[in-house]
Write a protein that holds these residues in place. Sequence first.
Motif, PDB file in Angstrom:
ATOM      1  N   PRO A   1       9.738  18.800  29.218  1.00  0.00           N
ATOM      2  CA  PRO A   1       8.474  18.061  29.308  1.00  0.00           C
ATOM      3  C   PRO A   1       7.956  17.590  27.949  1.00  0.00           C
ATOM      4  N   VAL A   2       8.306  18.339  26.904  1.00  0.00           N
ATOM      5  CA  VAL A   2       7.920  17.964  25.544  1.00  0.00           C
ATOM      6  C   VAL A   2       9.173  17.564  24.780  1.00  0.00           C
ATOM      7  N   ALA A   3       9.193  16.323  24.278  1.00  0.00           N
ATOM      8  CA  ALA A   3      10.324  15.859  23.477  1.00  0.00           C
ATOM      9  C   ALA A   3      10.201  16.426  22.066  1.00  0.00           C
ATOM     10  N   VAL A   4      11.320  16.929  21.534  1.00  0.00           N
ATOM     11  CA  VAL A   4      11.324  17.526  20.198  1.00  0.00           C
ATOM     12  C   VAL A   4      12.273  16.730  19.309  1.00  0.00           C
ATOM     13  N   TYR A   5      11.796  16.377  18.111  1.00  0.00           N
ATOM     14  CA  TYR A   5      12.580  15.569  17.182  1.00  0.00           C
ATOM     15  C   TYR A   5      12.566  16.172  15.782  1.00  0.00           C
ATOM     16  N   VAL A   6      13.607  15.887  15.028  1.00  0.00           N
ATOM     17  CA  VAL A   6      13.571  15.954  13.568  1.00  0.00           C
ATOM     18  C   VAL A   6      13.517  14.520  13.081  1.00  0.00           C
ATOM     19  N   ILE A   7      12.522  14.208  12.251  1.00  0.00           N
ATOM     20  CA  ILE A   7      12.414  12.875  11.662  1.00  0.00           C
ATOM     21  C   ILE A   7      12.210  13.042  10.156  1.00  0.00           C
ATOM     22  N   PRO A   8      13.193  12.676   9.348  1.00  0.00           N
ATOM     23  CA  PRO A   8      13.011  12.783   7.894  1.00  0.00           C
ATOM     24  C   PRO A   8      11.843  11.923   7.438  1.00  0.00           C
ATOM     25  N   THR A   9      10.985  12.494   6.626  1.00  0.00           N
ATOM     26  CA  THR A   9       9.838  11.747   6.146  1.00  0.00           C
ATOM     27  C   THR A   9      10.228  10.885   4.946  1.00  0.00           C
ATOM     28  N   ASP A  10       9.454   9.873   4.673  1.00  0.00           N
ATOM     29  CA  ASP A  10       9.701   8.988   3.533  1.00  0.00           C
ATOM     30  C   ASP A  10       8.358   8.499   3.010  1.00  0.00           C
ATOM     31  N   GLU A  11       7.691   9.375   2.268  1.00  0.00           N
ATOM     32  CA  GLU A  11       6.374   9.034   1.738  1.00  0.00           C
ATOM     33  C   GLU A  11       6.448   7.886   0.738  1.00  0.00           C
ATOM     34  N   GLU A  12       7.567   7.820  -0.004  1.00  0.00           N
ATOM     35  CA  GLU A  12       7.714   6.740  -0.983  1.00  0.00           C
ATOM     36  C   GLU A  12       7.747   5.382  -0.303  1.00  0.00           C
ATOM     37  N   ARG A  13       8.415   5.304   0.848  1.00  0.00           N
ATOM     38  CA  ARG A  13       8.465   4.042   1.580  1.00  0.00           C
ATOM     39  C   ARG A  13       7.065   3.666   2.075  1.00  0.00           C
ATOM     40  N   MET A  14       6.336   4.652   2.552  1.00  0.00           N
ATOM     41  CA  MET A  14       4.980   4.398   3.038  1.00  0.00           C
ATOM     42  C   MET A  14       4.092   3.884   1.912  1.00  0.00           C
ATOM     43  N   ILE A  15       4.205   4.498   0.720  1.00  0.00           N
ATOM     44  CA  ILE A  15       3.404   4.079  -0.429  1.00  0.00           C
ATOM     45  C   ILE A  15       3.784   2.668  -0.853  1.00  0.00           C
ATOM     46  N   ALA A  16       5.084   2.395  -0.925  1.00  0.00           N
ATOM     47  CA  ALA A  16       5.532   1.059  -1.325  1.00  0.00           C
ATOM     48  C   ALA A  16       5.027  -0.006  -0.349  1.00  0.00           C
ATOM     49  N   ASP A  17       5.095   0.283   0.935  1.00  0.00           N
ATOM     50  CA  ASP A  17       4.602  -0.668   1.939  1.00  0.00           C
ATOM     51  C   ASP A  17       3.098  -0.881   1.800  1.00  0.00           C
ATOM     52  N   ASP A  18       2.376   0.189   1.464  1.00  0.00           N
ATOM     53  CA  ASP A  18       0.931   0.058   1.261  1.00  0.00           C
ATOM     54  C   ASP A  18       0.612  -0.836   0.071  1.00  0.00           C
ATOM     55  N   VAL A  19       1.391  -0.690  -0.980  1.00  0.00           N
ATOM     56  CA  VAL A  19       1.175  -1.550  -2.156  1.00  0.00           C
ATOM     57  C   VAL A  19       1.336  -3.014  -1.767  1.00  0.00           C
ATOM     58  N   GLU A  20       2.405  -3.301  -1.050  1.00  0.00           N
ATOM     59  CA  GLU A  20       2.638  -4.682  -0.619  1.00  0.00           C
ATOM     60  C   GLU A  20       1.494  -5.176   0.265  1.00  0.00           C
ATOM     61  N   ARG A  21       1.029  -4.319   1.187  1.00  0.00           N
ATOM     62  CA  ARG A  21      -0.072  -4.709   2.091  1.00  0.00           C
ATOM     63  C   ARG A  21      -1.363  -4.948   1.337  1.00  0.00           C
ATOM     64  N   ILE A  22      -1.736  -4.025   0.482  1.00  0.00           N
ATOM     65  CA  ILE A  22      -3.006  -4.129  -0.241  1.00  0.00           C
ATOM     66  C   ILE A  22      -3.003  -5.305  -1.209  1.00  0.00           C
ATOM     67  N   VAL A  23      -1.883  -5.497  -1.891  1.00  0.00           N
ATOM     68  CA  VAL A  23      -1.787  -6.617  -2.846  1.00  0.00           C
ATOM     69  C   VAL A  23      -1.870  -7.950  -2.115  1.00  0.00           C
ATOM     70  N   SER A  24      -1.206  -8.066  -0.969  1.00  0.00           N
ATOM     71  CA  SER A  24      -1.242  -9.331  -0.209  1.00  0.00           C
ATOM     72  C   SER A  24      -2.631  -9.611   0.301  1.00  0.00           C
ATOM     73  N   GLN A  25      -3.393  -8.570   0.649  1.00  0.00           N
ATOM     74  CA  GLN A  25      -4.755  -8.753   1.131  1.00  0.00           C
ATOM     75  C   GLN A  25      -5.704  -9.207   0.017  1.00  0.00           C
ATOM     76  N   SER A  26      -5.359  -8.855  -1.230  1.00  0.00           N
ATOM     77  CA  SER A  26      -6.243  -9.176  -2.355  1.00  0.00           C
ATOM     78  C   SER A  26      -6.014 -10.567  -2.912  1.00  0.00           C
ATOM     79  N   VAL A  27      -4.930 -11.206  -2.507  1.00  0.00           N
ATOM     80  CA  VAL A  27      -4.595 -12.538  -3.039  1.00  0.00           C
ATOM     81  C   VAL A  27      -5.547 -13.586  -2.466  1.00  0.00           C
TER      82      VAL A  27
END
Length: 392
Positions: free
Chosen positions: A366-392
């Motif tokens: 009833p409950v699906a169980v996963y291992v998902i490797p995290t990637d905080e660096e990817r999340m941060i890099a994507d945020d930089v791209e998002r925030i910079v594009s919003q400021s242009v």
Amino acid sequence: MNVLVVNAGSSTLKYQLMDTKTGEILAKGSCERVGFSGGTFTHTAQGSPKVTDKVEFPDHKRAIEVVLADLEEHQVAIDGIGHRIVQGGWYFGDSALVDEDILAKIREVAPLAPLHNNPEADVIEYCLSSYPDLPNVTVFDTAFHFNMPEVARTYALPREVCDRLHIRKYGAHGTSYRFISRALAEMKHGAAERVVVCHIGSGASLAAIEHGACVDTTMGLTPLDGVMMGTRCGSIDPATVIYLQREGGYTFDEIDDMMNRQSGLLAVSGTTNDVRDIEEGVAAGDPNCTLAFDMFIYKIAAKVAEMACAMGGMDTLVFTAGIGEHAPALRAGVCDRLTWAGVELDHARNALRADGAWKLSRPDSPVAVYVIPTDEERMIADDVERIVSQSV
């Protein structure tokens, strides 16, 4: 966009340069023993062999100076810099483009994470002064938890005290939780609605994520709260602090050091804070290691139940971070304690050491169980791209 992701810890500075379009890692490395003698600089760029040099780092400004000089030497272009900030305090519910006001607020909330916020603020100051034309973006670990329900974030202390000193549950590991939530939504096409994520590393926490939003988490005002960890005690009776001071004669600083650096798995095992060593001790019949491992499993499973309660149940359980991704015996122990909640583990699949994400539960669980490797660096890099594009 080539984004330099910087993570300044209390005595380290880790970095990674990522092309957000392709996901390629163009350079990465770390500065160790910042503020101490015997520093080392491990680095690679543009496919060059990894090299470790002896470099003294009196402070974090020197560390980022060495990193940027190495990237210049390898002629690696940088379009923006993303800074992992542990504590955004009562100000930040999202990432932000850095200016003087943002920098001042990072320092203002530093008492909640003094070993992390101040070093990163120093790094930001150096980047702004040395590369004034490069956008710098701050990505806060607490932002994901910023808008959790009042019933979850509020402490039962006098309101005036909480308001004046900004006391509330802030949580941590939010950047990791955002990445996992996004990855899971892509894997299950949005079908995971009530998710408990176990971010289990040397520092460990859990979060309840309902329809992509945080509704509760285990770390509190500081990262000391929640499950026991490598060297942190986790949740205990708060009167223990008073008792240790009054009856034991310990100072506040000594208690702080005890609970953050001398407790957890290290204290119970008596020898180590490393789960791999503790598992070896369990296999050898060491009763202290066995108790430490069993306690760790019990505390995590109990907090899974608490997080599920915040959502009225769960349909998905995710393990991530160093221990969560690489300790099958721990995952098995946690899941076996949760069969009453609908968690049915496929023990053969759990024993796999696969690359990427994989499912651990039985087909009829009833409950699906996963291992998902995290990637905080990817999340941060994507945020930089998002925030910079919003400021242009």
